[in-house]
Structures are given as C-alpha cells and as structure tokens.
Design a protein around this motif. Structure first.
Motif: not given
Ligand code: WT7
Length: 630
Positions: A368-370, A394-396, A399-401, A495-497, A504-506
């Motif tokens: 899971s990601v995103g 669940d992979t946190w 783009t930057e990392t 746990r990422i909150t 915002i992540i849509v």
């Molecule tokens: C942001 C980065 C990494 C590839 C997809 C998105 C959120 C990403 C998780 C996770 C909770 C997550 C964070 C992060 N995020 N994966 N597994 N659990 N939050 O890449 O578009 O650069 O977004 O996505 O908020 O900062 P991105």
C-alpha cells in the motif's frame, strides 16, 4: 547484499546501519555493475544542503536494469504489458527484447538531437514505449521529465519551461477505460508556449488522425525504422542527473525534484528487494502510473535492476468492471501486488463477487502507498485479497525520498494495521515537537524528519536550490523535514497521520492548495479563493474551495461547473474541487493571512469548536461561512 530473514536480522542490520552507515551502504552498492567504483561513500551537510553518494563512481543505470541480466536471463519476461481492454492479449517483453527496444529508442532520440545532459519531456500513456523512452534517456545520459498523461496543457508547458526540455515524446492519444484522450492535441497547445522545444516525437497509437507540425513533429515508427539496435551506454557519474519529477508544493509552482544516477539506483533496488522480499521468478505488479514516482521507482528502476518480472497495466481499476485488478492478478499469477488505499476503498464498495470470481492464490505480498491506509481498508485488503495469508506492507515515502523509508519487511516485521511500522535499515527518522526539539523515546507524537542522508534522496529542486533548502531543511535546521505528522507508539512503530502543510492528498495524488487556488482565480468572475482538504470515504481527502466572486452568482450550479472546468484546464481533472462554497469574505488575520484552520473545520463539518477567532479582522464572516457550509 545483507539478507534479512528474521526480525532479529532486521534489528541487527538496523543497528549496523546506524553505527556505520558508510560501511552499510558500501556493502549494498557492491552488488551492482559499476564502470568504476566510488572513491568515497558519502559527503553531506544538511545545512547547505549538500548530499553526495558514491563519489567518483561511474555507471549507467540501464546496464544494471538490462545488460547485466542478458548473460543468464535474456529470455525471462521483464515486462508483462496488460492493455486497457481486457479482450486484447497481454504482451510479454523479455529482457533481451526490452534491451533492444531501449537501444533503438535511445538511438532515435540521439538522431533527433538529444545529447547527454539534455532534458526530455515524456508525455505518454502506460504503453511499452513509455518504458522504452524513460530507459532510453537514461541510456544516453539525457534527463527524463515524465509528465503524467492526465495533466493539462498549461501544467505541461510550465514543466517543460522549468526544465528547458528540447524534445518531447508523446502519442496521438491514450485509452482510459471506455474513453480516449487526444494527448497530441494537448501537447500542441502546450508546446506553443515552450520556445526550448525543437522536436516532438509522436507514437501512433489510437490513430486519432493527429496532424504533425512540419519541421517539428516526427512519427516514432518512421524514425525508429532508421536506427540500429546497437547503443553503448553513456558513462555517468554517480551524482549526474538521472531525472526530474515534479511534485506539488505549498506555494503555487510545482517543484522539479532532482534524482541522481548512483544513489537512486542503489536505493530503489535495495528497498524493492528488502521490503517485498522479492524472490527470483516472482511476478510483481505495481498499479501506479509511471507518471508518478511510484512508477519510476517500483515499476521500472527497482524491479528491473533486480531482474524481476514487472507488470505494466494500461487500464483503470473500475473498467469494464470493478473486478479488473483481480482478473489481472489471476491472469498473470501475480505474487506481489502493490496499490493505493484509494483504489482499495473504491473496490471495497463493489460486491464481493467481483473478487470471488478470480483465483488469487498466487499472492504472497500486498503493498500500500500514497496516503495513510485506514484500518477498515487494511482489514478488507488482508481478508478478501490476501485471504489472511499475505504480508501487508504499508510503505511510507515521498517523491523526494526516491524510495521506501518506513515500511515493514514482508514476513519479517510483525504487522500492525494502519502502521507503516519501522524504518528500513539505513533510515534514521526523528520526531520533532513544535518547539523544534527532537522528542526521544516511545509513545510520542510530532513532525516527522530524517536526520541522516540516504542514497535515494533528491539532491535539489531543479533550478532552485534555495527553495530546496527553504522547503526541506529550514523548519528543523540540520534535518530533512518531510511535511508529515506521525505518532511513534509504545513499540517504536510509526503511524503517519498526514500532511501538516498546505498539501492535500486526493486519491493518492499530491496537490498544493495554492496551485488550486490560483487556478480557480483564473475564472473571470472569481476574486479570491481559499482551498482546504476534508475527509472523503474513497479519495481519502477531497478538495473544498471557498470562493469570493465579484458579484453574487446568479446560477451557482452553473458557475461551479465552470470553475471545475477551469481547474481541469489549468491543472488537470485530478485537482477539480469537490465542493465549492460561495462566500462574501474569508477569515483573515489582521496581517492578511487566511486562517485555514477555521476553513478546515468548516469543511470537515465540525463547526462546534472553531478555536480562537478573536484575532480575525472580521469575525462575522465566520458565521456566514458556517451557515453556508456544504
Ligand atoms: C506523501 C508523498 C510515495 C509515493 C506516492 C506519493 C503521503 C505516501 C504513505 C503511507 C501515509 C503516505 C505522505 C507523503 N504518503 N505514502 N504509506 N502512509 N502517508 O508520493 O506524491 O510525493 O506524496 O504521500 O503524506 O508525504 P508523493
């Protein structure tokens, strides 16, 4: 490379990676083909910021993704391409075939004037040519800038101009479920505003009858027929640019994140193999689009450098029906499946027959990601897709990392639903409080930072190093600030909150509120806009816009439609506001700053406790906004 099979192995490797990071990464990096090994593993200073890995090392990432597999695995499938239409056959592209296609494409790019260091914009659907074009750039040392084929002409033009691309690779169109999209028309509109572009290479795909502009546009099939399949790889310095990929920022302009050849290669390969515990011969499927970092790192570079079989899916999860993902898993006997919580939540709505029709017994690992995955979706995924037999990772990351940062290791790390669990060996998180101090120990909450470099991290923002410093290294001096909040529980699990900034992540897509606001403002009737996110059952978060107009709108629904079209035209359909509330004023402080905290509460439907509003210029607007909330 170090093998991790048990949780004790993990703890041991983690400890070593912290005590002697350079030895740790040097061990990992020995498992690749280098033209010349590095002189020094690492130099870094997060205050500048400056980070260099494998200094003096020479390589080409495509020799690691392609050439080195030809000796023993030339006929292994590298890419299984699954088309949009389930009635058409999938294609199996072997490592040998991929190698030849990439070399030809590389020669075609050279013939069109692309040289080492040039930037090439790639705007293609999820077809094999997208993989060929990306790897072809890497082969000849050109810097690819892939733009997701859902972005508007204006967004593309901004990205092309920011990177100064001289060549664009596109197609005459794309299929998306039951729709077609004329990509060439969008590129024509974009390129009008891009003086740096001298050539557009067009793959004929949907036969949309797109016209070519003489002197500028060429057909892919004409040009590829003229070149040989022999293309020696360009020797790259470990710190040379591999690609630029744009991500939304807190201010309007997207940030061109820069990734480099050596560190990114080592990191994507290491994280892919470690987290998924990839075993030779397994079939792996990441459902992302190559237009996002997930596709760069975990459809192409990570799996291909590991010699894996990677599925590339052109279609969408919902067409022709919500069983499509499960059908593809059955069809190709996928062992490792990696998708986004938003997809899980939407497929969860469909009757279970769409899952039960298919044999999913090949699955071993689910990813899971995103965005944060909620517990309900986690359990649904575990039970109905994994049948309680699969590891869920669940992979946190960002783009930057460049690659995974905090994630379980499949079948090694004890899981906790909705937790990204523990940092991978080599990753050193630190939780900070608002006063800027690191909080030690467990059972703590705060902002997530990383205090030591890792090879896959972005090195700068293209053309704007100051912004790189301001965005990531200034909030907590000496640390990389992720923009996320987190909890670290009693076991040290993370746990990422969610975001703590104006992003915002849509549906897993990263959107800057400022960018959407300026797009809404482009509508001639709009004076000012404030955008916030609010919780949404399927998308995770959705976009709520508070809009001030020059005069009271006569037909609010019609204006809402026009505003959505404007945003779609300027950014792309993914950024369209879900809710648009017309207001006569916005809650502003005396210094003119919009108090988004209040707007977020209204958008969440929680108006009982708006906190302190006494510092507002005009507290009365709050009552009006509350009364009109949607
Ligand atoms: C942001 C980065 C990494 C590839 C997809 C998105 C959120 C990403 C998780 C996770 C909770 C997550 C964070 C992060 N995020 N994966 N597994 N659990 N939050 O890449 O578009 O650069 O977004 O996505 O908020 O900062 P991105």
């Amino acid at each position: 490379m170090n093998v991790i099979r048990t949780f004790e192995d993990y703890q041991h490797h983690y400890q070593k990676s912290i005590e002697h990071p350079e030895n740790f990464w040097s061990d990992v990096a020995h498992g690749f083909t280098w033209r010349k090994k590095w002189d020094k593993v690492l130099e870094w200073d997060f205050n500048k910021p400056s980070v260099k890995w494998f200094i003096g090392g020479k390589l080409n990432i495509t020799e690691n993704c392609l050439d080195r597999h030809l000796t023993n695995h030339a006929n292994r499938t590298a890419i299984i391409w699954e088309p949009n239409n389930p009635d058409e056959d999938a294609r199996h592209i072997t490592y040998q075939q991929l190698f030849e296609e990439v070399c030809k494409t590389a020669n075609m790019l050279k013939a069109q004037g692309v040289k080492k260091g040039d930037r090439v914009c790639i705007y293609l659907p999820m077809i094999p040519e997208l993989a060929y074009a990306v790897l072809a750039c890497a082969r000849i040392g050109a810097v690819h800038s892939v733009v997701f084929a859902g972005f508007s002409a204006k967004s593309i033009a901004d990205r092309i101009n920011d990177a100064g691309c001289n060549v664009v690779v596109t197609s005459d169109g794309a299929y998306r479920g039951d729709k077609t999209i004329n990509l060439k028309k969008i590129i024509d509109e974009a390129v009008q505003h891009c003086p740096s572009v001298s050539k557009v290479i067009v793959k004929e795909y949907i036969k949309s009858g797109a016209p070519l502009t003489p002197g500028r546009d060429v057909w892919w099939h004409d040009e590829i027929a003229k070149v040989s399949a022999d293309c020696p790889a360009e020797e790259m310095d470990a710190e040379d640019l591999l690609f630029i990929l744009y991500t939304s920022g807190s201010t309007g302009k997207p940030k061109g994140m820069v990734h480099t050849c050596g560190g990114y290669m080592v990191y994507t390969n290491y994280t892919f193999r470690t987290t998924f515990q990839y075993q030779e011969g397994q079939v792996y499927w990441c459902t992302a689009d190559i237009g996002w970092v997930t596709g760069h790192s975990y459809i192409l570079y990570g799996p291909l450098s590991a010699g894996a079989t990677t599925v590339m899916f052109e279609g969408v999860p919902s067409w022709p029906n919500p069983g499509r993902f499960w059908q593809v898993i059955d069809r190709h006997k996928v062992n490792i499946f990696y998708t986004a919580p938003t997809a899980i939540r939407s497929l969860q709505q469909a009757p279970l027959e769409f899952v039960e029709k298919y044999d999913l017994s090949s699955l071993r690992v689910l990813g899971s990601v995103g965005e944060p995955i909620n517990e309900e979706a986690w359990h649904w995924y575990d039970k109905n897709i994994g049948k309680g037999q699969c590891a869920i990772v669940d992979t946190w990351w960002q783009t930057e990392t460049g690659g995974f940062m905090i994630a379980p290791i499949a079948r090694v790390t004890p899981l906790k639903p909705a937790y990204a669990t523990l940092p991978l060996p080599g990753v050193q998180p630190a939780v900070m409080n608002e006063g800027g101090l690191e909080v030690n120990g467990n059972n703590v909450e705060g902002r997530l930072t990383i205090k030591f470099p890792w090879p896959g991290m972005a090195r700068t923002i293209y053309g704007d190093h100051q912004r790189f410093k301001d965005t990531y290294f200034s909030t907590f001096p000496g640390k990389y600030f992720t923009g996320d909040g987190c909890k670290r529980d009693e076991d040290g699990y993370y746990r990422i909150t969610g975001r703590v900034d104006d992003i915002i992540i849509v549906s897993g897509h990263n959107l800057g509120t400022a960018e959407i606001e300026s797009a809404v403002d482009e509508h001639p009737l709009v004076t000012e806009t404030a955008v916030v996110g609010y919780p949404h059952d399927i998308k995770g978060q959705a976009v709520y816009a508070f809009v001030i107009c020059y005069e009271k709108p006569k037909d609010e629904e019609k204006l809402r439609g026009e505003i959505r079209d404007t945003v779609s035209r300027i950014i792309g359909p993914i950024a369209k506001p879900d809710k648009i509330q017309f207001v006569s004023g916005l809650p502003k402080t005396r210094s003119g700053k919009i108090m988004r905290r209040i707007l977020r509460k209204v958008a969440e439907g929680d108006v009982s406790n708006l906190g302190d509003t006494t510092t507002l210029l005009d507290p009365a607007v709050v009552d009006e906004i509350k009364a009109g909330a949607l």
